[in-house]
Motif scaffolding. Structure first.
Motif, PDB file in Angstrom:
ATOM      1  N   ALA A   1       0.827  -1.204   0.000  1.00  9.68           N
ATOM      2  CA  ALA A   1       0.000   0.000   0.000  1.00  9.68           C
ATOM      3  C   ALA A   1       0.862   1.255   0.000  1.00  9.68           C
ATOM      4  O   ALA A   1       2.037   1.232   0.383  1.00  9.68           O
ATOM      5  CB  ALA A   1      -0.918   0.010   1.221  1.00  9.68           C
ATOM      6  N   GLU A   2       0.256   2.361  -0.413  1.00  6.24           N
ATOM      7  CA  GLU A   2       0.899   3.665  -0.319  1.00  6.24           C
ATOM      8  C   GLU A   2       0.605   4.262   1.053  1.00  6.24           C
ATOM      9  O   GLU A   2      -0.332   3.836   1.745  1.00  6.24           O
ATOM     10  CB  GLU A   2       0.378   4.595  -1.420  1.00  6.24           C
ATOM     11  CG  GLU A   2       0.630   4.098  -2.827  1.00  6.24           C
ATOM     12  CD  GLU A   2       2.112   4.074  -3.163  1.00  6.24           C
ATOM     13  OE1 GLU A   2       2.838   4.960  -2.674  1.00  6.24           O
ATOM     14  OE2 GLU A   2       2.530   3.156  -3.894  1.00  6.24           O
ATOM     15  N   SER A   3       1.395   5.269   1.430  1.00  6.70           N
ATOM     16  CA  SER A   3       1.166   5.904   2.722  1.00  6.70           C
ATOM     17  C   SER A   3       0.955   7.404   2.555  1.00  6.70           C
ATOM     18  O   SER A   3       1.467   8.021   1.614  1.00  6.70           O
ATOM     19  CB  SER A   3       2.346   5.664   3.669  1.00  6.70           C
ATOM     20  OG  SER A   3       3.544   6.233   3.158  1.00  6.70           O
ATOM     21  N   ALA A   4       0.179   7.971   3.472  1.00  4.65           N
ATOM     22  CA  ALA A   4      -0.063   9.414   3.503  1.00  4.65           C
ATOM     23  C   ALA A   4       0.279   9.904   4.901  1.00  4.65           C
ATOM     24  O   ALA A   4      -0.320   9.464   5.884  1.00  4.65           O
ATOM     25  CB  ALA A   4      -1.520   9.715   3.179  1.00  4.65           C
ATOM     26  N   ARG A   5       1.260  10.811   4.999  1.00  2.66           N
ATOM     27  CA  ARG A   5       1.693  11.340   6.290  1.00  2.66           C
ATOM     28  C   ARG A   5       0.820  12.536   6.635  1.00  2.66           C
ATOM     29  O   ARG A   5       1.184  13.695   6.421  1.00  2.66           O
ATOM     30  CB  ARG A   5       3.174  11.727   6.230  1.00  2.66           C
ATOM     31  CG  ARG A   5       4.119  10.569   5.979  1.00  2.66           C
ATOM     32  CD  ARG A   5       4.298   9.720   7.210  1.00  2.66           C
ATOM     33  NE  ARG A   5       4.988  10.446   8.265  1.00  2.66           N
ATOM     34  CZ  ARG A   5       6.319  10.533   8.371  1.00  2.66           C
ATOM     35  NH1 ARG A   5       7.094   9.934   7.470  1.00  2.66           N
ATOM     36  NH2 ARG A   5       6.878  11.201   9.353  1.00  2.66           N
ATOM     37  N   VAL A   6      -0.376  12.286   7.124  1.00  2.91           N
ATOM     38  CA  VAL A   6      -1.322  13.354   7.444  1.00  2.91           C
ATOM     39  C   VAL A   6      -1.887  13.147   8.837  1.00  2.91           C
ATOM     40  O   VAL A   6      -1.874  12.041   9.394  1.00  2.91           O
ATOM     41  CB  VAL A   6      -2.490  13.408   6.427  1.00  2.91           C
ATOM     42  CG1 VAL A   6      -1.996  13.844   5.065  1.00  2.91           C
ATOM     43  CG2 VAL A   6      -3.198  12.067   6.332  1.00  2.91           C
TER      44      VAL A   6
END
Length: 301
Positions: A45-50
């Protein structure tokens, strides 16, 4: 489909991401550290640093996704469960966080929102089956789950779908189960409620499979649990998994009185029916009761 997952690196989130990826979906999950990003990467999976509470950042992260799945929680484990203050972060996630996520999903044109919830919102059902229309019994420990469900259902319209999954009691790979097994090995009580009452457990893997099944469910609130068991049967299964001679012990009456209404909530008889979700999606829990303890027992060994 492109699926965005909040709570992607939690116990349930990790299992759900793995299943979503293996089912052919493109998944992006929230990761709050480099280490969490690596976990998602290994899952495909991709990640989102939010930050879940940053509305603008959430809109930017969700843009382009078809589905938003909110599995974010902060459930205290062990003795901390009995402290009101330990639930504040979880309450904020389920109230403020779920509202931000639902609005961001709507603003970005997502077509489906899946929201985690709990079956502890139901009143004690005794020996009766509990369906989605059964009476509720609101308590400070669970009211935020109802708020999250309301926020999710507000997302739905004639074009958008909202699915709320009221899960039974998680067990198997989570920290609470490991804590319970350790308590049982030390001869300490861990259970509240009537031995003849019901508990409706569900393993993390079965719950993750339900998240994937929810991608095809009509809008609605659904119960999602495994085969209900009498608490006495649950106590025997805990004892067996802990490797002790006998069943797990129930809290004495004095302790229950000291815990007050919290002991009542955790001791409710909940014979949860998942028939509506099965009819809508074909999902059924696949794990037998004893088999579900294997991950926690293995970790303890």
């Amino acid at each position: 489909m492109r699926v965005f997952v909040a709570g992607a690196t939690g116990v349930l989130g990790t299992a759900a991401v793995r299943r979503l990826v293996s089912s052919g979906h493109e998944v992006t999950g929230i990761a709050r550290s480099q280490e969490k990003s690596r976990i998602l990467y290994t899952l495909g999976a991709e990640s989102a640093r939010v930050d879940l509470f940053d509305a603008a950042a959430m809109r930017a992260a969700i843009e382009g996704h078809d589905v938003v799945c909110n599995l974010a929680t902060h459930i205290p484990a062990g003795p901390a469960m009995m402290r009101t203050s330990a639930w504040r972060e979880n309450d904020r996630i389920r109230t403020e966080g779920s509202a931000i996520l639902a609005k961001a999903a709507a603003d970005c044109g997502a077509l489906r929102l899946i929201q985690e919830a709990v079956s502890l919102v139901y009143a004690d059902g005794g020996q009766d089956w509990i369906a989605e229309r059964s009476p509720l019994a609101v308590h400070p420990l669970t009211v935020s789950s109802l708020t999250a469900a309301d926020n999710a259902m507000g997302f739905a319209d004639q074009y958008r779908f909202a699915v709320v999954l009221r899960f039974g009691m998680f067990y198997g790979a989570d920290s609470l189960t490991r804590w319970q097994l350790e308590r049982v090995r030390r001869g300490k009580p861990v259970l509240s409620g009537d031995p003849d009452g019901y508990v409706s457990p569900i393993t993390i893997e079965d719950a993750a499979a339900a998240v994937v099944a929810a991608l095809a469910a009509p809008t609605g609130i659904y119960n999602v649990a495994g085969q209900p068991a009498h608490r006495a049967q649950w106590a025997r299964a805990l004892g067996t998994a802990a490797g002790v001679d006998g069943s797990a012990k129930f809290l004495p009456s004095l302790t229950r009185r000291l815990l007050g209404s919290r002991a009542e909530v955790l001791g409710r008889s909940l014979r949860i029916s998942s028939d509506a979700f099965h009819t809508a999606t074909g999902w059924r829990a696949r794990t037998e009761l004893a088999e579900g303890f294997a991950p926690a027992a293995k970790a303890a060994r």
